[in-house]
Design an enzyme around this catalytic site. Structure first.
Site, mmCIF file in Angstrom:
data_model
loop_
_atom_site.group_PDB
_atom_site.id
_atom_site.type_symbol
_atom_site.label_atom_id
_atom_site.label_comp_id
_atom_site.label_asym_id
_atom_site.label_seq_id
_atom_site.Cartn_x
_atom_site.Cartn_y
_atom_site.Cartn_z
ATOM 1 N N SER A 20 -10.533 -0.503 3.463
ATOM 2 C CA SER A 20 -9.819 -0.602 4.612
ATOM 3 C C SER A 20 -9.200 0.859 5.131
ATOM 4 C CB SER A 20 -8.492 -1.367 4.562
ATOM 5 O OG SER A 20 -8.894 -2.792 4.045
ATOM 6 N N ARG A 33 0.682 -1.226 0.082
ATOM 7 C CA ARG A 33 0.173 -0.192 -0.024
ATOM 8 C C ARG A 33 0.914 1.441 -0.106
ATOM 9 N NH1 ARG A 33 -3.000 -3.575 -0.491
ATOM 10 N NH2 ARG A 33 -5.235 -4.033 0.093
ATOM 11 N N GLU A 58 -4.502 3.916 6.048
ATOM 12 C CA GLU A 58 -4.239 3.770 4.641
ATOM 13 C C GLU A 58 -4.732 4.884 3.829
ATOM 14 O OE1 GLU A 58 -5.503 -0.264 2.630
ATOM 15 O OE2 GLU A 58 -6.381 1.516 1.446
HETATM 16 P P1 FAD Z 1 -8.708 8.780 -4.987
HETATM 17 O O1 FAD Z 1 -9.246 8.506 -3.766
HETATM 18 O O2 FAD Z 1 -9.302 9.853 -5.812
HETATM 19 O O3 FAD Z 1 -6.990 9.587 -4.783
HETATM 20 C C1 FAD Z 1 -6.157 8.720 -3.765
HETATM 21 C C2 FAD Z 1 -5.140 9.640 -3.704
HETATM 22 O O4 FAD Z 1 -4.155 9.834 -4.817
HETATM 23 C C3 FAD Z 1 -5.275 11.033 -3.256
HETATM 24 O O5 FAD Z 1 -4.205 11.545 -2.397
HETATM 25 C C4 FAD Z 1 -5.122 11.826 -4.613
HETATM 26 O O6 FAD Z 1 -4.923 13.143 -4.361
HETATM 27 C C5 FAD Z 1 -4.150 11.118 -5.538
HETATM 28 N N1 FAD Z 1 -4.429 10.851 -6.672
HETATM 29 C C6 FAD Z 1 -5.602 10.312 -7.287
HETATM 30 N N2 FAD Z 1 -5.397 10.431 -8.844
HETATM 31 C C7 FAD Z 1 -4.121 10.836 -9.145
HETATM 32 C C8 FAD Z 1 -3.691 11.206 -10.254
HETATM 33 N N3 FAD Z 1 -3.885 10.938 -11.537
HETATM 34 N N4 FAD Z 1 -2.266 11.665 -10.284
HETATM 35 C C9 FAD Z 1 -1.752 11.946 -8.986
HETATM 36 N N5 FAD Z 1 -2.301 11.981 -7.766
HETATM 37 C C10 FAD Z 1 -3.576 11.209 -7.843
HETATM 38 N N6 FAD Z 1 -7.721 -0.413 -2.089
HETATM 39 C C11 FAD Z 1 -6.715 -1.537 -2.262
HETATM 40 O O7 FAD Z 1 -5.389 -1.413 -2.575
HETATM 41 N N7 FAD Z 1 -7.443 -2.759 -2.526
HETATM 42 C C12 FAD Z 1 -8.529 -3.139 -2.109
HETATM 43 O O8 FAD Z 1 -8.838 -4.173 -2.130
HETATM 44 C C13 FAD Z 1 -9.568 -1.960 -2.079
HETATM 45 N N8 FAD Z 1 -10.815 -2.239 -1.644
HETATM 46 C C14 FAD Z 1 -11.349 -1.102 -1.347
HETATM 47 C C15 FAD Z 1 -12.781 -1.248 -1.255
HETATM 48 C C16 FAD Z 1 -13.921 -0.444 -1.339
HETATM 49 C C17 FAD Z 1 -15.236 -0.416 -0.962
HETATM 50 C C18 FAD Z 1 -13.307 0.964 -1.241
HETATM 51 C C19 FAD Z 1 -14.078 2.353 -1.064
HETATM 52 C C20 FAD Z 1 -11.868 1.303 -1.383
HETATM 53 C C21 FAD Z 1 -11.047 0.242 -1.696
HETATM 54 N N9 FAD Z 1 -9.746 0.332 -1.893
HETATM 55 C C22 FAD Z 1 -9.079 -0.675 -2.069
HETATM 56 C C23 FAD Z 1 -9.023 1.956 -1.990
HETATM 57 C C24 FAD Z 1 -9.030 2.397 -3.297
HETATM 58 O O9 FAD Z 1 -10.036 2.003 -4.111
HETATM 59 C C25 FAD Z 1 -7.829 2.491 -3.999
HETATM 60 O O10 FAD Z 1 -6.772 3.050 -3.084
HETATM 61 C C26 FAD Z 1 -7.987 3.215 -5.182
HETATM 62 O O11 FAD Z 1 -6.924 2.999 -5.979
HETATM 63 C C27 FAD Z 1 -8.179 4.826 -5.007
HETATM 64 O O12 FAD Z 1 -8.422 5.170 -6.205
HETATM 65 P P2 FAD Z 1 -9.132 6.664 -6.723
HETATM 66 O O13 FAD Z 1 -9.195 6.906 -8.069
HETATM 67 O O14 FAD Z 1 -10.513 6.734 -5.958
HETATM 68 O O15 FAD Z 1 -7.932 7.614 -5.877
HETATM 69 N N1 EPU Z 2 -10.638 -10.136 10.314
HETATM 70 C C1 EPU Z 2 -11.296 -10.250 11.630
HETATM 71 N N2 EPU Z 2 -12.296 -9.320 11.756
HETATM 72 C C2 EPU Z 2 -12.593 -8.645 10.896
HETATM 73 C C3 EPU Z 2 -12.136 -8.487 9.614
HETATM 74 C C4 EPU Z 2 -11.046 -9.323 9.407
HETATM 75 O O1 EPU Z 2 -10.974 -10.867 12.539
HETATM 76 O O2 EPU Z 2 -13.693 -7.645 11.134
HETATM 77 C C5 EPU Z 2 -9.264 -11.181 10.469
HETATM 78 C C6 EPU Z 2 -9.932 -12.513 9.912
HETATM 79 O O3 EPU Z 2 -8.835 -13.250 10.719
HETATM 80 C C7 EPU Z 2 -9.452 -12.625 8.448
HETATM 81 C C8 EPU Z 2 -8.287 -11.732 7.941
HETATM 82 O O4 EPU Z 2 -8.713 -10.524 9.119
HETATM 83 O O5 EPU Z 2 -9.210 -13.753 7.980
HETATM 84 C C9 EPU Z 2 -8.426 -10.918 6.800
HETATM 85 O O6 EPU Z 2 -9.437 -10.341 6.543
HETATM 86 P P1 EPU Z 2 -9.910 -9.924 4.927
HETATM 87 O O7 EPU Z 2 -9.663 -11.207 4.048
HETATM 88 O O8 EPU Z 2 -11.149 -9.215 5.009
HETATM 89 O O9 EPU Z 2 -8.729 -8.897 4.516
HETATM 90 P P2 EPU Z 2 -8.048 -7.705 5.256
HETATM 91 O O10 EPU Z 2 -6.575 -7.926 5.766
HETATM 92 O O11 EPU Z 2 -9.097 -7.271 6.507
HETATM 93 C C10 EPU Z 2 -6.880 -6.753 3.190
HETATM 94 C C11 EPU Z 2 -6.782 -5.568 2.472
HETATM 95 C C12 EPU Z 2 -7.931 -5.228 1.582
HETATM 96 C C13 EPU Z 2 -8.157 -6.496 0.346
HETATM 97 C C14 EPU Z 2 -8.269 -7.730 1.340
HETATM 98 C C15 EPU Z 2 -8.246 -8.847 0.515
HETATM 99 C C16 EPU Z 2 -5.422 -3.890 3.866
HETATM 100 C C17 EPU Z 2 -5.389 -2.949 4.578
HETATM 101 N N3 EPU Z 2 -6.791 -4.444 3.282
HETATM 102 O O12 EPU Z 2 -8.082 -6.664 3.954
HETATM 103 O O13 EPU Z 2 -7.846 -4.142 0.727
HETATM 104 O O14 EPU Z 2 -9.375 -6.144 -0.319
HETATM 105 O O15 EPU Z 2 -7.197 -7.878 2.317
HETATM 106 O O16 EPU Z 2 -7.121 -9.058 -0.200
HETATM 107 O O17 EPU Z 2 -4.414 -4.573 3.358
HETATM 108 C C18 EPU Z 2 -8.044 -1.696 1.124
HETATM 109 O O18 EPU Z 2 -7.187 -1.637 0.889
HETATM 110 O O19 EPU Z 2 -8.893 -0.757 1.070
HETATM 111 C C19 EPU Z 2 -8.762 -2.986 1.091
HETATM 112 C C20 EPU Z 2 -10.129 -3.397 1.179
#
Ligand code: FAD
Ligand code: EPU
Length: 337
Positions: free
Chosen positions: A238, A164, A333
């Protein structure tokens, strides 16, 4: 492209926080972007670049210029026998890029299905999920330095990708605008089914041959089953990173908390922040208009009308209680503005 004034950002951030931007513009062409950066009207204002607003928490009105990057386009620019180089404009919706690739059986980003946001922001925090990270297929990106408008290109080795993390979330935060990214995908995909939940789903389906499209479908269904839909309950995924600690610290914690989950990395153990937060009693708990989600404690939610400060206050309380119980300081994050 028009420069608008005093615009609500509520629909431009997935947390649904209602703050205002002093100036706002959506740009879909690089020329427009360069024109805007040089415009005398806003020359010395602070800038904020926005993609899908899915990794941002606004805590106040933005006094300056918010530029939403909407540069479109997905193009195949090179290929050899086993790989294909795909270029996407910063404004392409990330999941549209995934679908484009999955439908052509190009492998490497299927596990990143349904992550909200744009292609341009994806390298910033090296998006990752279910055993894949964008760095695994990343080739290069292009953009412009805010300070002087100079063009810049970054290849994988210069991006300092980590969990991240990248140079764009650190030294170059707010200083470099990403306009295009390039990913090298595989024409002979090797599926990554290592993540526990993915493995279980695959076993349940009992399919003879699995394609990247099947994997993408499985990932989408896992994500839909546990992550809140931002169009219903505002969130940014997250809120904190999963902490990485030393082997010694982990074995100390194991003595006190025998069921603590830990994932061994090369030089550390990664903990599940969701587990730590849940054990502190926060899961499903609501404080005013925000709370920790009932299915995923790591996701903080705006149940409607929460301010960014309110969410930040809750995050601070969660951090304190995790520190008190486990001696671990969680790191955000989400980008706090
Ligand atoms: P924004 O939120 O618009 O911007 C993020 C940052 O980047 C800000 O600081 C902004 O100023 C900057 N920025 C954006 N675009 C540019 C650009 N073109 N040039 C320079 N700076 C820029 N992330 C994960 O890694 N894994 C996941 O599984 C995951 N699951 C998610 C689930 C949900 C429901 C939600 C809401 C979010 C999740 N995220 C996850 C976080 C998010 O989706 C990612 O970080 C995504 O890449 C953000 O993209 P954005 O376009 O919305 O960025
Ligand atoms: N867990 C709990 N309670 C909860 C949630 C999770 O106990 O309420 C524990 C469980 O042991 C579970 C483990 O956490 O097995 C892992 O949970 P999960 O698979 O949901 O993944 P996560 O570690 O909570 C990360 C990323 C997610 C990504 C998933 C799948 C980070 C900070 N988050 O979540 O990314 O989608 O793994 O790979 O690394 C994001 O970055 O925004 C994001 C959603």
């Amino acid at each position: 492209m028009t420069l608008q004034e005093n615009i609500s950002l509520k629909k431009f951030n997935t947390f649904g926080i209602d703050v205002k931007a002093e100036y706002f513009a959506e740009v879909s062409e690089i020329n427009e972007l360069l024109e805007l950066l040089n415009s005398s009207e806003i020359k010395n204002q602070p800038f904020l670049f926005l993609g899908g607003g899915s990794n941002i928490l606004f805590t106040a009105d933005f006094k300056g210029v918010v530029i939403k990057l909407a540069i479109p386009g997905i193009v195949i620019i090179d290929e050899d026998r086993s790989t294909i180089l795909v270029e996407a404009g910063a404004g392409v919706v990330w999941h549209d890029l995934v679908q484009f690739c999955v439908n052509k059986n190009f492998g490497g980003i299927e596990n990143l299905s349904l992550i909200p946001g744009t292609a341009g922001a994806a390298p910033i925090q090296n998006i990752g999920a279910y055993g894949q990270e964008i760095k695994d297929v990343f080739e290069s990106l292009s953009g412009y330095y805010l300070q002087d408008g100079a063009a810049g290109n970054f290849y994988k080795d210069n991006c300092r990708f980590g969990y991240r993390d990248s140079i764009f979330k650190r030294e170059l935060k707010g200083k470099f605008i990403i306009t295009k990214i390039r990913l090298r995908l595989s024409k002979d995909p090797v599926l990554n089914l290592s993540y526990g939940q993915v493995k279980q789903e695959v076993e349940k389906l009992n399919l003879k041959e699995l394609t990247v499209k099947d994997v993408s479908r499985i990932i989408c269904s896992i994500r839909k089953s546990k992550l809140p839909d931002p169009s219903i309950d505002g969130n940014a995924g997250s809120f904190f990173k999963n902490p990485e600690i030393s082997f010694e610290k982990f074995s100390g914690l194991q003595k006190e908390f025998p069921d603590i989950p830990g994932y061994t990395q090369e030089k550390s153990v990664k903990l599940a922040a969701g587990w730590l937060i849940e054990k502190c009693g926060w899961k499903g708990k609501r404080v005013g208009n925000s709370g920790s989600h009932s299915k995923q404690a790591l996701v903080l939610v705006n149940y409607g009308g929460a301010s960014g400060k309110e969410v930040l206050q809750l995050a601070g309380e969660i951090k304190s209680s995790v520190y008190k119980k486990f001696g671990i300081m969680l790191e955000e994050e989400v980008n706090i503005i």
